[in-house]
Write a protein that holds these residues in place. Structure first.
Motif, PDB file in Angstrom:
ATOM      1  N   TYR A 294     -56.602   1.564  -8.114  1.00  0.00           N
ATOM      2  CA  TYR A 294     -56.144   0.329  -8.750  1.00  0.00           C
ATOM      3  C   TYR A 294     -55.088   0.473  -9.836  1.00  0.00           C
ATOM      4  CZ  TYR A 294     -60.035  -1.848  -6.317  1.00  0.00           C
ATOM      5  OH  TYR A 294     -60.888  -2.300  -5.343  1.00  0.00           O
ATOM      6  N   ASP A 295     -54.933   1.639 -10.418  1.00  0.00           N
ATOM      7  CA  ASP A 295     -53.981   1.748 -11.526  1.00  0.00           C
ATOM      8  C   ASP A 295     -52.568   1.950 -10.990  1.00  0.00           C
ATOM      9  OD1 ASP A 295     -52.446   2.804 -13.875  1.00  0.00           O
ATOM     10  OD2 ASP A 295     -54.405   2.618 -14.827  1.00  0.00           O
ATOM     11  N   SER A 296     -51.660   1.131 -11.461  1.00  0.00           N
ATOM     12  CA  SER A 296     -50.270   1.204 -10.975  1.00  0.00           C
ATOM     13  C   SER A 296     -49.591   2.501 -11.399  1.00  0.00           C
ATOM     14  CB  SER A 296     -49.463   0.013 -11.495  1.00  0.00           C
ATOM     15  OG  SER A 296     -49.409   0.035 -12.914  1.00  0.00           O
ATOM     16  N   MET A 297     -50.163   3.217 -12.370  1.00  0.00           N
ATOM     17  CA  MET A 297     -49.580   4.473 -12.829  1.00  0.00           C
ATOM     18  C   MET A 297     -50.057   5.678 -12.012  1.00  0.00           C
ATOM     19  SD  MET A 297     -47.499   3.660 -15.095  1.00  0.00           S
ATOM     20  CE  MET A 297     -47.138   2.027 -15.686  1.00  0.00           C
ATOM     21  N   ALA A 298     -51.055   5.473 -11.151  1.00  0.00           N
ATOM     22  CA  ALA A 298     -51.509   6.559 -10.284  1.00  0.00           C
ATOM     23  C   ALA A 298     -50.417   6.840  -9.256  1.00  0.00           C
ATOM     24  CB  ALA A 298     -52.813   6.177  -9.588  1.00  0.00           C
ATOM     25  N   VAL A 299     -50.114   8.111  -9.051  1.00  0.00           N
ATOM     26  CA  VAL A 299     -48.985   8.467  -8.182  1.00  0.00           C
ATOM     27  C   VAL A 299     -49.446   9.302  -6.994  1.00  0.00           C
ATOM     28  CG1 VAL A 299     -47.297   8.415 -10.054  1.00  0.00           C
ATOM     29  CG2 VAL A 299     -48.481  10.555  -9.542  1.00  0.00           C
ATOM     30  N   ASN A 300     -48.672   9.234  -5.923  1.00  0.00           N
ATOM     31  CA  ASN A 300     -48.838  10.154  -4.800  1.00  0.00           C
ATOM     32  C   ASN A 300     -47.846  11.286  -4.998  1.00  0.00           C
ATOM     33  OD1 ASN A 300     -50.847   8.744  -3.414  1.00  0.00           O
ATOM     34  ND2 ASN A 300     -49.349   7.415  -2.437  1.00  0.00           N
ATOM     35  N   LEU A 301     -48.313  12.493  -4.794  1.00  0.00           N
ATOM     36  CA  LEU A 301     -47.475  13.655  -5.047  1.00  0.00           C
ATOM     37  C   LEU A 301     -46.709  14.071  -3.803  1.00  0.00           C
ATOM     38  CD1 LEU A 301     -49.984  15.799  -7.126  1.00  0.00           C
ATOM     39  CD2 LEU A 301     -48.127  14.372  -7.975  1.00  0.00           C
ATOM     40  N   HIS A 302     -45.491  14.551  -4.013  1.00  0.00           N
ATOM     41  CA  HIS A 302     -44.659  15.094  -2.943  1.00  0.00           C
ATOM     42  C   HIS A 302     -44.253  16.508  -3.342  1.00  0.00           C
ATOM     43  CE1 HIS A 302     -44.144  10.688  -3.034  1.00  0.00           C
ATOM     44  NE2 HIS A 302     -44.307  10.817  -1.726  1.00  0.00           N
ATOM     45  N   VAL A 303     -44.037  17.349  -2.354  1.00  0.00           N
ATOM     46  CA  VAL A 303     -43.619  18.720  -2.645  1.00  0.00           C
ATOM     47  C   VAL A 303     -42.110  18.713  -2.903  1.00  0.00           C
ATOM     48  CG1 VAL A 303     -43.504  21.096  -1.823  1.00  0.00           C
ATOM     49  CG2 VAL A 303     -45.430  19.632  -1.143  1.00  0.00           C
ATOM     50  N   PRO A 304     -41.697  18.974  -4.154  1.00  0.00           N
ATOM     51  CA  PRO A 304     -40.254  19.011  -4.431  1.00  0.00           C
ATOM     52  C   PRO A 304     -39.608  20.223  -3.770  1.00  0.00           C
ATOM     53  CG  PRO A 304     -41.568  19.112  -6.475  1.00  0.00           C
ATOM     54  CD  PRO A 304     -42.499  19.281  -5.322  1.00  0.00           C
ATOM     55  N   ASN A 305     -38.330  20.092  -3.444  1.00  0.00           N
ATOM     56  CA  ASN A 305     -37.621  21.209  -2.822  1.00  0.00           C
ATOM     57  C   ASN A 305     -36.214  21.263  -3.398  1.00  0.00           C
ATOM     58  OD1 ASN A 305     -36.954  23.358  -1.232  1.00  0.00           O
ATOM     59  ND2 ASN A 305     -36.897  22.210   0.686  1.00  0.00           N
ATOM     60  N   GLY A 306     -36.152  21.608  -4.698  1.00  0.00           N
ATOM     61  CA  GLY A 306     -34.869  21.642  -5.397  1.00  0.00           C
ATOM     62  C   GLY A 306     -34.156  22.976  -5.335  1.00  0.00           C
ATOM     63  N   GLY A 307     -34.731  23.940  -4.623  1.00  0.00           N
ATOM     64  CA  GLY A 307     -34.068  25.231  -4.455  1.00  0.00           C
ATOM     65  C   GLY A 307     -34.310  26.220  -5.573  1.00  0.00           C
ATOM     66  N   HIS A 308     -35.103  25.822  -6.580  1.00  0.00           N
ATOM     67  CA  HIS A 308     -35.390  26.724  -7.698  1.00  0.00           C
ATOM     68  C   HIS A 308     -36.714  26.287  -8.317  1.00  0.00           C
ATOM     69  CE1 HIS A 308     -35.076  28.655 -11.670  1.00  0.00           C
ATOM     70  NE2 HIS A 308     -34.304  29.540 -11.053  1.00  0.00           N
ATOM     71  N   LEU A 309     -37.546  27.246  -8.730  1.00  0.00           N
ATOM     72  CA  LEU A 309     -38.875  26.936  -9.247  1.00  0.00           C
ATOM     73  C   LEU A 309     -38.821  26.031 -10.472  1.00  0.00           C
ATOM     74  CD1 LEU A 309     -41.913  27.268  -9.042  1.00  0.00           C
ATOM     75  CD2 LEU A 309     -41.709  29.410 -10.347  1.00  0.00           C
ATOM     76  N   GLU A 310     -37.881  26.278 -11.370  1.00  0.00           N
ATOM     77  CA  GLU A 310     -37.793  25.445 -12.577  1.00  0.00           C
ATOM     78  C   GLU A 310     -37.538  23.983 -12.210  1.00  0.00           C
ATOM     79  OE1 GLU A 310     -35.384  25.087 -16.841  1.00  0.00           O
ATOM     80  OE2 GLU A 310     -34.940  26.740 -15.481  1.00  0.00           O
ATOM     81  N   ARG A 311     -36.596  23.744 -11.286  1.00  0.00           N
ATOM     82  CA  ARG A 311     -36.297  22.364 -10.875  1.00  0.00           C
ATOM     83  C   ARG A 311     -37.506  21.726 -10.189  1.00  0.00           C
ATOM     84  NH1 ARG A 311     -31.101  24.525  -9.960  1.00  0.00           N
ATOM     85  NH2 ARG A 311     -31.607  25.131  -7.823  1.00  0.00           N
ATOM     86  N   ASP A 312     -38.191  22.511  -9.350  1.00  0.00           N
ATOM     87  CA  ASP A 312     -39.347  21.972  -8.635  1.00  0.00           C
ATOM     88  C   ASP A 312     -40.482  21.607  -9.596  1.00  0.00           C
ATOM     89  OD1 ASP A 312     -37.977  22.274  -6.298  1.00  0.00           O
ATOM     90  OD2 ASP A 312     -39.080  24.040  -5.606  1.00  0.00           O
ATOM     91  N   LEU A 313     -40.767  22.475 -10.555  1.00  0.00           N
ATOM     92  CA  LEU A 313     -41.805  22.166 -11.550  1.00  0.00           C
ATOM     93  C   LEU A 313     -41.426  20.938 -12.365  1.00  0.00           C
ATOM     94  CD1 LEU A 313     -42.697  25.770 -12.779  1.00  0.00           C
ATOM     95  CD2 LEU A 313     -44.266  24.189 -11.638  1.00  0.00           C
ATOM     96  N   SER A 314     -40.159  20.841 -12.726  1.00  0.00           N
ATOM     97  CA  SER A 314     -39.688  19.695 -13.510  1.00  0.00           C
ATOM     98  C   SER A 314     -39.864  18.394 -12.727  1.00  0.00           C
ATOM     99  CB  SER A 314     -38.226  19.891 -13.900  1.00  0.00           C
ATOM    100  OG  SER A 314     -37.788  18.824 -14.701  1.00  0.00           O
ATOM    101  N   LYS A 315     -39.543  18.412 -11.441  1.00  0.00           N
ATOM    102  CA  LYS A 315     -39.707  17.212 -10.608  1.00  0.00           C
ATOM    103  C   LYS A 315     -41.178  16.841 -10.454  1.00  0.00           C
ATOM    104  CE  LYS A 315     -35.486  17.599  -7.841  1.00  0.00           C
ATOM    105  NZ  LYS A 315     -34.915  17.868  -6.504  1.00  0.00           N
ATOM    106  N   LEU A 316     -42.027  17.837 -10.241  1.00  0.00           N
ATOM    107  CA  LEU A 316     -43.453  17.585 -10.090  1.00  0.00           C
ATOM    108  C   LEU A 316     -44.040  16.998 -11.369  1.00  0.00           C
ATOM    109  CD1 LEU A 316     -46.139  17.815  -8.548  1.00  0.00           C
ATOM    110  CD2 LEU A 316     -46.311  20.178  -9.384  1.00  0.00           C
TER     111      LEU A 316
END
Length: 200
Positions: free
Chosen positions: A68-90
């Protein structure tokens, strides 16, 4: 014998009623006001029936939050080509949920949930919400890119991202993306990339 389709429909209606009842109590008061007795009475269930599906109020309210909470999110696996970018997106994807759970209304929910589930499952609260699965997919990609050596990372290290995010919630302060990016650059990247030292 009851038709399985009818039984399934009734179960869905009962689940919906239970989750909406718990959610209404949280909205009208707060997490601390939720009791299994109150939910059972309002959902017209016995406590035994309620406990068969939801073993404690933290599990129940977490399911309600996810529904019910509009702030609850579904997660996607980021694929930014670098671990730092992927962690930041997640982490950016989780930011609204972290701030929502940090509100006084939810005080105690995460700490109670930690009594019953492992740390790597704390953000894994429903379909599309398996934080550990998403994190491991990211780390496997980083391993293929030779940014880390995954088999050198201990369970403690693998739990570190969830631990840092839980800490943000328990502090009860609103967080901005910059705060989460600092966790990545100052703590997570140095720890994860240190695994390479063992095989270079």
């Amino acid at each position: 014998m009851e038709n399985p389709e009818i039984q399934s429909h009734q179960e869905k209606n009962t689940n919906r009623l239970v989750l909406s009842t718990a959610w209404k109590i949280v909205q009208d008061a707060d997490y601390q006001a939720v009791t299994m007795d109150a939910v059972a009475i309002n959902a017209h269930l016995s406590k035994t029936e309620l406990y068969q599906k939801w073993p404690d109020r933290a599990t129940l309210v977490t399911a309600s939050f996810s529904q019910y909470d509009s702030m609850a999110v579904n997660l996607h696996v980021p694929n930014g080509g670098h671990l730092e970018r992927d962690l930041s997106k997640l982490f950016k994807e989780l930011l609204p949920e972290i701030n929502e759970l940090s509100r006084p209304k939810f005080a105690g929910l995460v700490s109670e949930r930690l009594q019953d589930v492992s740390l790597d499952q704390i953000f894994s609260i429903g379909p599309g919400k398996d934080f550990n699965k998403v994190l491991m997919a990211m780390l496997k990609r980083a391993n293929k890119r030779h940014e880390i050596q995954l088999d050198q990372l201990s369970e403690n290290v693998l739990n570190l991202p969830a631990l840092l995010l839980v800490n943000q919630i328990i502090q009860g302060k609103q967080v901005v993306k910059k705060n989460l990016d600092q966790l990545i650059t100052e703590i997570l990247l140095p720890v994860f990339t240190a695994s390479k030292v063992k095989w270079i």
